[in-house]
Design a protein around this motif. Sequence first.
Motif, short mmCIF file in Angstrom:
data_model
loop_
_atom_site.label_atom_id
_atom_site.label_comp_id
_atom_site.label_asym_id
_atom_site.label_seq_id
_atom_site.Cartn_x
_atom_site.Cartn_y
_atom_site.Cartn_z
N GLY A 33 0.80 -1.21 0.00
CA GLY A 33 0.00 0.00 0.00
C GLY A 33 0.83 1.26 0.00
O GLY A 33 2.05 1.24 0.18
N PRO A 34 0.17 2.42 -0.19
CA PRO A 34 0.88 3.69 -0.21
C PRO A 34 1.29 4.13 1.20
O PRO A 34 0.77 3.64 2.20
N GLY A 35 2.22 5.09 1.27
CA GLY A 35 2.62 5.65 2.57
C GLY A 35 3.80 4.93 3.19
O GLY A 35 4.21 3.85 2.75
N GLN A 36 4.32 5.53 4.26
CA GLN A 36 5.54 5.00 4.87
C GLN A 36 5.34 3.65 5.56
O GLN A 36 6.29 2.91 5.79
N HIS A 37 4.09 3.31 5.88
CA HIS A 37 3.82 2.03 6.54
C HIS A 37 3.26 0.99 5.57
O HIS A 37 2.81 -0.08 5.99
N GLY A 38 3.30 1.30 4.28
CA GLY A 38 2.68 0.42 3.29
C GLY A 38 3.30 -0.95 3.18
O GLY A 38 2.65 -1.89 2.74
N GLN A 39 4.58 -1.08 3.56
CA GLN A 39 5.25 -2.37 3.37
C GLN A 39 5.13 -3.29 4.58
O GLN A 39 5.67 -4.39 4.59
N ARG A 40 4.45 -2.82 5.63
CA ARG A 40 4.28 -3.68 6.80
C ARG A 40 3.48 -4.92 6.45
O ARG A 40 2.57 -4.89 5.62
N ARG A 41 3.80 -6.00 7.11
CA ARG A 41 3.08 -7.25 6.86
C ARG A 41 1.61 -7.09 7.21
O ARG A 41 1.26 -6.56 8.26
N LYS A 42 0.76 -7.58 6.33
CA LYS A 42 -0.68 -7.47 6.56
C LYS A 42 -1.16 -8.54 7.54
O LYS A 42 -0.79 -9.71 7.43
N GLY A 43 -1.97 -8.12 8.50
CA GLY A 43 -2.56 -9.08 9.43
C GLY A 43 -3.84 -9.64 8.85
O GLY A 43 -4.25 -9.30 7.75
N LYS A 44 -4.47 -10.52 9.61
CA LYS A 44 -5.73 -11.10 9.17
C LYS A 44 -6.81 -10.02 9.14
O LYS A 44 -6.95 -9.24 10.07
N VAL A 45 -7.56 -10.00 8.06
CA VAL A 45 -8.61 -8.99 7.89
C VAL A 45 -9.91 -9.50 8.48
O VAL A 45 -10.31 -10.64 8.22
N SER A 46 -10.58 -8.67 9.26
CA SER A 46 -11.85 -9.04 9.88
C SER A 46 -12.96 -9.08 8.83
O SER A 46 -12.79 -8.60 7.70
N ASP A 47 -14.11 -9.63 9.22
CA ASP A 47 -15.26 -9.65 8.31
C ASP A 47 -15.65 -8.23 7.92
O ASP A 47 -15.97 -7.95 6.76
N PHE A 48 -15.64 -7.33 8.92
CA PHE A 48 -15.95 -5.93 8.64
C PHE A 48 -14.95 -5.36 7.64
O PHE A 48 -15.32 -4.63 6.71
N GLY A 49 -13.68 -5.69 7.81
CA GLY A 49 -12.64 -5.20 6.92
C GLY A 49 -12.85 -5.69 5.50
O GLY A 49 -12.66 -4.93 4.53
N LEU A 50 -13.26 -6.94 5.34
CA LEU A 50 -13.52 -7.50 4.02
C LEU A 50 -14.72 -6.80 3.37
O LEU A 50 -14.71 -6.51 2.17
N GLN A 51 -15.75 -6.56 4.19
CA GLN A 51 -16.94 -5.88 3.66
C GLN A 51 -16.62 -4.45 3.26
O GLN A 51 -17.05 -3.99 2.19
N LEU A 52 -15.87 -3.76 4.10
CA LEU A 52 -15.50 -2.38 3.80
C LEU A 52 -14.65 -2.31 2.53
O LEU A 52 -14.85 -1.45 1.68
N ARG A 53 -13.72 -3.24 2.43
CA ARG A 53 -12.84 -3.27 1.26
C ARG A 53 -13.64 -3.51 -0.02
O ARG A 53 -13.39 -2.88 -1.06
N ALA A 54 -14.62 -4.41 0.04
CA ALA A 54 -15.46 -4.69 -1.12
C ALA A 54 -16.23 -3.44 -1.54
O ALA A 54 -16.37 -3.14 -2.74
N LYS A 55 -16.75 -2.72 -0.56
CA LYS A 55 -17.49 -1.48 -0.86
C LYS A 55 -16.56 -0.43 -1.47
O LYS A 55 -16.90 0.20 -2.47
N GLN A 56 -15.39 -0.25 -0.86
CA GLN A 56 -14.46 0.76 -1.34
C GLN A 56 -13.97 0.44 -2.75
O GLN A 56 -13.77 1.33 -3.57
N LYS A 57 -13.78 -0.84 -3.02
CA LYS A 57 -13.29 -1.25 -4.34
C LYS A 57 -14.35 -0.99 -5.42
O LYS A 57 -14.04 -0.45 -6.48
N LEU A 58 -15.60 -1.36 -5.12
CA LEU A 58 -16.67 -1.15 -6.08
C LEU A 58 -16.95 0.34 -6.28
O LEU A 58 -17.11 0.82 -7.40
N LYS A 59 -16.98 1.06 -5.18
CA LYS A 59 -17.21 2.51 -5.22
C LYS A 59 -16.08 3.21 -5.97
O LYS A 59 -16.31 4.12 -6.76
N GLY A 60 -14.85 2.76 -5.74
CA GLY A 60 -13.70 3.36 -6.40
C GLY A 60 -13.66 3.08 -7.88
O GLY A 60 -13.28 3.93 -8.68
N TYR A 61 -14.09 1.87 -8.28
CA TYR A 61 -14.06 1.48 -9.68
C TYR A 61 -14.86 2.44 -10.55
O TYR A 61 -14.47 2.74 -11.68
N TYR A 62 -15.98 2.91 -10.04
CA TYR A 62 -16.84 3.80 -10.81
C TYR A 62 -16.47 5.27 -10.63
O TYR A 62 -17.33 6.15 -10.64
#
Length: 206
Positions: A33-62
Amino acid sequence: MTKRTSAKYKLDRRMGENIWGRPKSPVNRREYGPGQHGQRRKGKVSDFGLQLRAKQKLKGYYGDLTEKQFKKIFVEAERQRGDTGELLIGLLERRLDAVVYRSKFVPTIFAARQFVNHGHVTVNGQRVNIASYRVGEGDVVEVRDKSKQMALVLEAAGLPERDVPDYLEVDHSKMKATFVRTPGLSDVPYPVLMEPNLVIEYYAQN
């Protein structure tokens, strides 16, 4: 070309996916990801995180719609009879800027919004400058004569990385497209996996 050039690349990197399938996406070179902390290892994403990501991705695509715009479309889809996820995709694809982008009249969804806003497009012969205008089945979307030789229009028609979907009939010699039918999720040529079911879960819980 568009005010959102830097933002769209940041969106790609934030999602960790090349969501428009563009060859110049920074994700092709850097998957973090972008920013100075972008290279940190990603932890497990919560259900909320997955849902938010799906919304942001679809919203961003358009074109990185605002939350207010996106939720309004979601609420409309939810009120209609049928599969909310499929209806949501159909409503998003009926936006005039999305039709202009899908028809390969311009190279990016951001350029499509600007192109429409600047009055370069007609619907059924009438000039329309509202990107969110909803196209109906059988409507004819056309680039105005004075705009057909613009550099971005000529560039877009030859882009190899995406094809025109079959719910549009496009004549690039006339820069004219007919919206044949409202698509479902499986009809839309997304370069990455879109999960409207997670978007529904997100709004159900928030």
